[in-house]
Scaffold this motif. Structure first.
Motif, PDB file in Angstrom:
ATOM      1  N   THR A 106       0.810  -0.941  -0.102  1.00 53.12           N
ATOM      2  CA  THR A 106      -0.013  -0.182  -0.065  1.00 53.12           C
ATOM      3  C   THR A 106       0.382   0.942  -0.469  1.00 53.12           C
ATOM      4  OG1 THR A 106      -1.610   0.907   1.569  1.00 53.12           O
ATOM      5  CG2 THR A 106      -0.338  -0.082   2.226  1.00 53.12           C
ATOM      6  N   PHE A 107      -0.048   2.169   0.227  1.00 55.31           N
ATOM      7  CA  PHE A 107       0.716   3.714   0.230  1.00 55.31           C
ATOM      8  C   PHE A 107      -0.179   4.764   0.829  1.00 55.31           C
ATOM      9  CE2 PHE A 107       1.055   1.559  -4.060  1.00 55.31           C
ATOM     10  CZ  PHE A 107       2.568   2.267  -4.352  1.00 55.31           C
ATOM     11  N   ASP A 108       1.260   5.368   1.841  1.00 51.69           N
ATOM     12  CA  ASP A 108       0.561   6.147   2.385  1.00 51.69           C
ATOM     13  C   ASP A 108       0.554   8.053   1.815  1.00 51.69           C
ATOM     14  OD1 ASP A 108       3.140   7.658   2.532  1.00 51.69           O
ATOM     15  OD2 ASP A 108       4.395   7.073   3.964  1.00 51.69           O
ATOM     16  N   HIS A 109       0.634   8.723   2.836  1.00 54.87           N
ATOM     17  CA  HIS A 109       0.117  10.209   2.484  1.00 54.87           C
ATOM     18  C   HIS A 109       1.113  10.271   2.019  1.00 54.87           C
ATOM     19  CE1 HIS A 109       1.414  10.823   6.538  1.00 54.87           C
ATOM     20  NE2 HIS A 109       1.642  11.634   6.107  1.00 54.87           N
ATOM     21  N   SER A 129       8.507  -7.178  -0.055  1.00 54.57           N
ATOM     22  CA  SER A 129      10.197  -6.171   0.444  1.00 54.57           C
ATOM     23  C   SER A 129      10.339  -5.402  -0.328  1.00 54.57           C
ATOM     24  CB  SER A 129      10.785  -7.174   1.905  1.00 54.57           C
ATOM     25  OG  SER A 129       9.490  -7.264   2.741  1.00 54.57           O
ATOM     26  N   SER A 130      11.653  -5.862  -1.365  1.00 52.66           N
ATOM     27  CA  SER A 130      12.123  -5.483  -1.894  1.00 52.66           C
ATOM     28  C   SER A 130      11.698  -4.827  -2.899  1.00 52.66           C
ATOM     29  CB  SER A 130      12.917  -6.831  -2.645  1.00 52.66           C
ATOM     30  OG  SER A 130      12.326  -7.796  -3.047  1.00 52.66           O
ATOM     31  N   THR A 131      10.570  -5.352  -3.019  1.00 51.18           N
ATOM     32  CA  THR A 131       9.591  -3.773  -3.992  1.00 51.18           C
ATOM     33  C   THR A 131       8.861  -3.048  -3.477  1.00 51.18           C
ATOM     34  OG1 THR A 131       8.159  -6.330  -5.324  1.00 51.18           O
ATOM     35  CG2 THR A 131       7.279  -3.834  -5.649  1.00 51.18           C
ATOM     36  N   VAL A 132       8.957  -2.620  -1.787  1.00 49.79           N
ATOM     37  CA  VAL A 132       8.921  -1.443  -1.664  1.00 49.79           C
ATOM     38  C   VAL A 132      10.203  -1.251  -1.589  1.00 49.79           C
ATOM     39  CG1 VAL A 132       8.434  -0.815   0.278  1.00 49.79           C
ATOM     40  CG2 VAL A 132       7.359  -2.337   0.220  1.00 49.79           C
ATOM     41  N   LEU A 133      10.931  -1.521  -1.227  1.00 53.89           N
ATOM     42  CA  LEU A 133      12.880  -0.965  -1.439  1.00 53.89           C
ATOM     43  C   LEU A 133      12.889   0.516  -2.485  1.00 53.89           C
ATOM     44  CD1 LEU A 133      15.313  -1.097   1.172  1.00 53.89           C
ATOM     45  CD2 LEU A 133      15.764  -2.771  -0.785  1.00 53.89           C
ATOM     46  N   CYS A 221      -4.987   5.109  -3.114  1.00 56.38           N
ATOM     47  CA  CYS A 221      -4.840   4.613  -1.644  1.00 56.38           C
ATOM     48  C   CYS A 221      -5.323   6.081  -0.186  1.00 56.38           C
ATOM     49  CB  CYS A 221      -3.495   4.025  -0.862  1.00 56.38           C
ATOM     50  SG  CYS A 221      -3.031   2.665  -1.842  1.00 56.38           S
ATOM     51  N   ILE A 222      -4.737   6.830  -1.206  1.00 57.35           N
ATOM     52  CA  ILE A 222      -5.944   8.153   0.419  1.00 57.35           C
ATOM     53  C   ILE A 222      -6.659   8.936   0.191  1.00 57.35           C
ATOM     54  CG2 ILE A 222      -3.334   9.383   0.388  1.00 57.35           C
ATOM     55  CD1 ILE A 222      -3.775  11.566  -1.085  1.00 57.35           C
ATOM     56  N   LEU A 223      -7.608   8.026  -1.244  1.00 58.49           N
ATOM     57  CA  LEU A 223      -9.104   8.467  -1.521  1.00 58.49           C
ATOM     58  C   LEU A 223      -9.728   8.342  -0.148  1.00 58.49           C
ATOM     59  CD1 LEU A 223     -11.387   9.672  -3.440  1.00 58.49           C
ATOM     60  CD2 LEU A 223     -11.377   7.362  -3.885  1.00 58.49           C
TER      61      LEU A 223
END
Ligand SMILES: [Zn+2]
Length: 247
Positions: A106-109, A129-133, A221-223
């Protein structure tokens, strides 16, 4: 077959590109950046250098920006067996039929990627984890270093659009999101207000949230934090209003 004999005239034929355009629109399927103006690469998810037998496999062909395509050659994203042979790539495959990337990331604001707190297959969790990295610029890929900034810009534009245009409709959206309630066309000033809201929902969806919109996974994700509606609710409201209002 050696990877040098895997011919771009076959895997990047215009027919392949046309089919990938239908699937991925103008976006890179890994980072979701807009690639409408650059000549895009037909990308082998499992690199043809190490998986030449998949050089022409439709399931291994995707639409990627040059930055992501090159990043997958970085050694920290290659998974090797004990003999040192590359056996996989340490990135989630957005086209996988075994899992959905959205269940893991997911993504934060601020548009920073985060792993979700899920129980799952250890291999997939490692790839998450490595995709997030990678998406947060934590690998040696120079292109990836710009991704957090590009997503942040997008999120700022989306937030401004919502604050400037949709904030005043927050209460109306909460009323309209109740499931299984028919939409009733109001009269007079309320009709004009609803017409305006409906047009704004069409615009915000096209521009920022739809699968065609670049970086839409992070804007979705921030909607909810912004407007107290999920993307599924927004789409449902938009559809019922459009039908009733003829927009
Ligand atoms: Zn990309």
């Amino acid at each position: 077959m050696s990877h040098t004999t895997v011919s771009p005239s076959v895997y990047a034929h215009n027919d392949v590109k046309r089919s990938l355009n239908l699937l991925y629109f103008d976006k890179c399927y890994i980072c979701e950046n807009d690639i409408s103006v650059e000549r895009y690469n037909v990308e082998h998810f499992l690199p043809k250098k190490h998986f030449s037998h998949l050089g022409y496999s439709w399931y291994n062909l995707h639409k990627a920006c040059e930055g992501c395509n090159l990043a997958k050659e970085k050694k920290e994203l290659l998974i090797r067996d004990e003999a040192g042979d590359v056996v996989d790539i340490s990135l989630l495959d957005p086209s996988s039929e075994e899992y959905s990337v959205n269940d893991y990331i997911t993504f934060d604001h601020n548009g920073m990627a985060k792993t979700k707190d899920v129980v799952g297959n250890a291999d997939v969790l490692g790839k998450a984890s490595s995709t997030v990295l990678y998406l947060n610029g934590g690998t040696s890929s120079r292109y990836s270093h710009s991704l957090p900034y590009l997503r942040l810009l997008r999120i700022q534009n989306f937030t401004s659009f919502c604050v400037d245009n949709l904030n005043v409709f927050k209460q109306r959206l909460i009323e309209l999101k109740v499931p299984d309630v028919e939409y009733e066309v109001p009269l007079n000033a309320e009709l004009i207000s609803d017409q305006k809201l409906c047009q704004l929902l069409i615009n915000v969806d096209n521009e920022f949230l739809s699968k065609e919109a670049f970086f839409s996974t992070s804007t979705r994700c921030i909607l909810y934090p912004l407007l107290k509606v999920t993307y599924a609710e927004l789409k449902r409201i938009k559809t019922k209003m459009r039908e009733a209002l003829g927009l």
